[in-house]
Design a protein around this motif. Sequence first.
Motif, PDB file in Angstrom:
ATOM      1  N   ASP A   6      30.571  47.028  32.696  1.00  0.00           N
ATOM      2  CA  ASP A   6      29.748  45.873  33.050  1.00  0.00           C
ATOM      3  C   ASP A   6      30.634  44.636  33.069  1.00  0.00           C
ATOM      4  OD1 ASP A   6      27.603  44.276  33.623  1.00  0.00           O
ATOM      5  OD2 ASP A   6      26.871  44.190  31.566  1.00  0.00           O
ATOM      6  N   VAL A   7      31.406  44.483  34.137  1.00  0.00           N
ATOM      7  CA  VAL A   7      32.314  43.353  34.278  1.00  0.00           C
ATOM      8  C   VAL A   7      31.695  42.374  35.266  1.00  0.00           C
ATOM      9  CG1 VAL A   7      34.609  42.627  35.022  1.00  0.00           C
ATOM     10  CG2 VAL A   7      34.312  44.789  33.809  1.00  0.00           C
ATOM     11  N   PRO A   8      31.545  41.097  34.861  1.00  0.00           N
ATOM     12  CA  PRO A   8      30.978  40.120  35.793  1.00  0.00           C
ATOM     13  C   PRO A   8      31.875  39.954  37.016  1.00  0.00           C
ATOM     14  CG  PRO A   8      31.129  39.221  33.556  1.00  0.00           C
ATOM     15  CD  PRO A   8      31.863  40.522  33.565  1.00  0.00           C
ATOM     16  N   SER A   9      31.253  39.620  38.153  1.00  0.00           N
ATOM     17  CA  SER A   9      32.059  39.350  39.343  1.00  0.00           C
ATOM     18  C   SER A   9      32.907  38.110  39.104  1.00  0.00           C
ATOM     19  CB  SER A   9      31.143  39.137  40.551  1.00  0.00           C
ATOM     20  OG  SER A   9      30.447  37.921  40.408  1.00  0.00           O
ATOM     21  N   SER A  10      34.015  37.982  39.849  1.00  0.00           N
ATOM     22  CA  SER A  10      34.903  36.843  39.630  1.00  0.00           C
ATOM     23  C   SER A  10      34.191  35.524  39.869  1.00  0.00           C
ATOM     24  CB  SER A  10      36.143  36.964  40.504  1.00  0.00           C
ATOM     25  OG  SER A  10      35.766  36.981  41.868  1.00  0.00           O
ATOM     26  N   LEU A  13      32.664  34.326  36.684  1.00  0.00           N
ATOM     27  CA  LEU A  13      33.579  33.983  35.608  1.00  0.00           C
ATOM     28  C   LEU A  13      33.998  32.518  35.620  1.00  0.00           C
ATOM     29  CD1 LEU A  13      35.836  37.154  35.728  1.00  0.00           C
ATOM     30  CD2 LEU A  13      33.927  36.672  34.184  1.00  0.00           C
ATOM     31  N   LEU A  14      33.706  31.813  36.697  1.00  0.00           N
ATOM     32  CA  LEU A  14      34.071  30.410  36.828  1.00  0.00           C
ATOM     33  C   LEU A  14      32.808  29.589  37.031  1.00  0.00           C
ATOM     34  CD1 LEU A  14      36.112  28.086  37.256  1.00  0.00           C
ATOM     35  CD2 LEU A  14      36.187  28.765  39.678  1.00  0.00           C
ATOM     36  N   LEU A  46      26.297  32.041  31.204  1.00  0.00           N
ATOM     37  CA  LEU A  46      26.540  32.007  32.651  1.00  0.00           C
ATOM     38  C   LEU A  46      27.743  32.853  33.041  1.00  0.00           C
ATOM     39  CD1 LEU A  46      25.885  28.229  33.417  1.00  0.00           C
ATOM     40  CD2 LEU A  46      24.430  30.176  34.012  1.00  0.00           C
ATOM     41  N   THR A  47      28.711  33.000  32.147  1.00  0.00           N
ATOM     42  CA  THR A  47      29.916  33.778  32.468  1.00  0.00           C
ATOM     43  C   THR A  47      29.915  35.171  31.860  1.00  0.00           C
ATOM     44  OG1 THR A  47      31.090  32.820  30.594  1.00  0.00           O
ATOM     45  CG2 THR A  47      31.339  31.718  32.723  1.00  0.00           C
TER      46      THR A  47
END
Length: 167
Positions: A6-10, A13-14, A46-47
């Motif tokens: 479960d890795v957030p999209s790039s 991340l910003l 949010l990130t």
Amino acid sequence: MTAKTDVPSSSKLLVRAADHSRWPEQSQSHPLNPASLVRGLSLSELTGLKRLGIHLLKLAPGKESFLFHSHQSEEEFLYILSGRGIAEIGEERYEVGPGDFMGFPTPSVGHHLLNPFDEELVYLSGGERREVEVADFPRLGKRLVRTGMQAAIYEVDRGQKLSFEEE
């Protein structure tokens, strides 16, 4: 085949300052303090951060952050971005302003933030998100115990000291 993580999209991340208006501010107050009212964003949510809580908070004139408290297991920090406030740290009161940083290692000394001034106080607040936290409200003789998302507040008997000395 690899396991799905479960890795957030790039793009998640910003969080750009120009996009802050896309997310509505949330308000929160402490149920034991009628003067408590903070507004802001949870940048960590949010990130996708799970072990840290980082919040961009605003404290209106005449309002207080939450309640004078101390932590037993979660470290916390405050970093003032704009405006002025009064930080209560232990038994002392300090005027704080832009660039001032406060860090509370555990077990922490009691602390609290107030805005008695005419301008909004804006700051970053952050800390750990442990599964279990114990926070004391020493001026009220109360203790919060939180496990996961479940929390309860208890009266603390100030006159009773438990001793676990070996016989």
